[in-house]
Design a protein around this motif. Structure first.
Motif, short mmCIF file in Angstrom:
data_model
loop_
_atom_site.label_atom_id
_atom_site.label_comp_id
_atom_site.label_asym_id
_atom_site.label_seq_id
_atom_site.Cartn_x
_atom_site.Cartn_y
_atom_site.Cartn_z
N LEU A 60 22.85 -18.60 10.75
CA LEU A 60 22.30 -17.62 11.36
C LEU A 60 23.01 -17.09 12.67
N GLU A 61 23.55 -18.20 13.35
CA GLU A 61 24.56 -17.76 14.35
C GLU A 61 25.67 -17.13 13.99
N ALA A 62 26.24 -17.42 12.96
CA ALA A 62 27.40 -16.97 12.39
C ALA A 62 27.30 -15.48 11.89
N GLU A 63 25.96 -15.00 11.49
CA GLU A 63 25.54 -14.02 11.12
C GLU A 63 24.98 -12.87 12.09
N GLY A 64 24.90 -13.56 13.52
CA GLY A 64 24.63 -12.70 14.47
C GLY A 64 23.29 -12.66 14.85
N PHE A 65 22.23 -13.34 14.23
CA PHE A 65 20.75 -13.50 14.46
C PHE A 65 20.51 -14.15 15.67
N ILE A 66 21.12 -15.38 15.83
CA ILE A 66 20.57 -16.17 17.00
C ILE A 66 21.89 -16.64 17.55
N ALA A 67 21.47 -17.16 18.90
CA ALA A 67 22.70 -17.79 19.60
C ALA A 67 22.13 -19.05 20.32
N THR A 68 23.04 -20.10 20.22
CA THR A 68 22.65 -21.40 20.45
C THR A 68 23.23 -21.92 21.87
N MET A 69 22.32 -22.19 22.84
CA MET A 69 23.28 -22.68 23.98
C MET A 69 22.79 -24.03 24.26
N GLN A 70 24.09 -24.75 24.70
CA GLN A 70 23.73 -26.42 24.76
C GLN A 70 22.57 -26.56 25.93
N GLY A 71 21.70 -27.45 25.27
CA GLY A 71 20.55 -27.95 26.27
C GLY A 71 19.45 -27.07 26.33
N LYS A 72 19.69 -25.76 25.83
CA LYS A 72 18.43 -24.92 26.09
C LYS A 72 18.04 -24.29 24.78
N GLY A 73 18.89 -24.66 23.46
CA GLY A 73 18.26 -24.22 22.04
C GLY A 73 18.78 -22.82 21.62
N VAL A 75 18.22 -18.88 20.24
CA VAL A 75 17.37 -17.86 20.90
C VAL A 75 17.50 -16.46 19.91
N VAL A 76 16.52 -16.00 19.54
CA VAL A 76 16.88 -14.82 18.59
C VAL A 76 17.52 -13.67 19.38
N LEU A 77 18.62 -13.15 18.89
CA LEU A 77 19.32 -12.12 19.54
C LEU A 77 18.80 -10.75 19.51
N SER A 78 19.28 -9.92 20.31
CA SER A 78 18.54 -8.36 20.23
C SER A 78 18.99 -7.73 18.83
N LYS A 79 18.26 -6.78 18.45
CA LYS A 79 18.46 -6.23 17.24
C LYS A 79 19.62 -5.20 17.27
N ASP A 80 20.04 -4.85 18.66
CA ASP A 80 21.15 -3.89 18.75
C ASP A 80 22.27 -4.69 18.62
N ASN A 81 22.35 -5.84 18.21
CA ASN A 81 23.49 -6.68 17.83
C ASN A 81 24.13 -6.17 16.82
N SER A 82 25.38 -5.86 16.62
CA SER A 82 26.19 -5.00 15.64
C SER A 82 26.11 -5.80 14.11
N MET A 83 25.83 -6.80 14.38
CA MET A 83 25.83 -7.80 12.92
C MET A 83 24.32 -7.64 12.47
N VAL A 84 23.27 -7.85 13.43
CA VAL A 84 22.16 -7.63 12.93
C VAL A 84 21.82 -6.23 12.49
N ARG A 85 22.47 -5.01 13.15
CA ARG A 85 22.22 -3.63 12.81
C ARG A 85 22.75 -3.73 11.22
N GLU A 86 23.88 -4.27 10.85
CA GLU A 86 24.51 -4.19 9.63
C GLU A 86 23.58 -4.57 8.64
N GLN A 87 22.90 -5.71 8.97
CA GLN A 87 21.78 -6.12 8.09
C GLN A 87 20.69 -5.05 7.77
N TYR A 88 20.31 -4.65 8.91
CA TYR A 88 19.16 -3.36 8.85
C TYR A 88 19.69 -2.32 7.77
N LEU A 89 20.97 -1.77 8.10
CA LEU A 89 21.47 -0.82 7.33
C LEU A 89 21.61 -1.38 5.81
#
Length: 130
Positions: A60-73, A75-89
């Motif tokens: 999911l991180e490689a596809e741009g849906f989430i970002a993982t931060m050490q110690g914080k877990g 988090v779901v990324l913005s839909k404006d992210n280009s990779m997520v936008r491509e999935q919507y398209l």
């Protein structure tokens, strides 16, 4: 967030988890900015190994849906992210392709199909104004 895994599925368990999370992110059930359960917590909740959930989160991180931060877990990324936008398209194209194929099977003229599309656009725009 609800994840159901099946040993009967053709998809590996990590892929089932990834696809279900991706679907919930795309349809808004898991909004941007949401912190996902930890890898260990999710593994425990659905009864799979930590390695399995790690693979799902990594994909999911490689596809741009989430970002993982050490110690914080994660988090779901913005839909404006280009990779997520491509999935919507891709989803839009799949839906429109299905509609076009159905129209072709029934012999619907292009003008009538585009008219249906315009009416649906208008209806959804009108609903947003209300």
């Amino acid at each position: 967030m609800r994840i159901i895994v099946s040993n009967q599925s053709e998809l590996p368990i990590y892929a089932q988890i990834k696809e279900q999370l991706k679907e919930q992110i795309l349809n808004g059930q898991i909004p941007e900015g949401t912190t996902l359960p930890s890898i260990r917590q999710l593994a425990k909740e659905i009864g799979v190994s930590v390695i399995t959930t790690t693979r799902a989160y990594s994909d999911l991180e490689a596809e741009g849906f989430i970002a993982t931060m050490q110690g914080k877990g994660s988090v779901v990324l913005s839909k404006d992210n280009s990779m997520v936008r491509e999935q919507y398209l891709m989803r839009i194209e799949e839906g429109l392709t299905t509609a076009i194929e159905t129209a072709r099977v029934m012999g619907l003229p292009d003008e009538e199909l585009t008219g249906i599309f315009r009416n649906l656009l208008r209806e959804t725009t009108d609903k947003k104004k209300i």
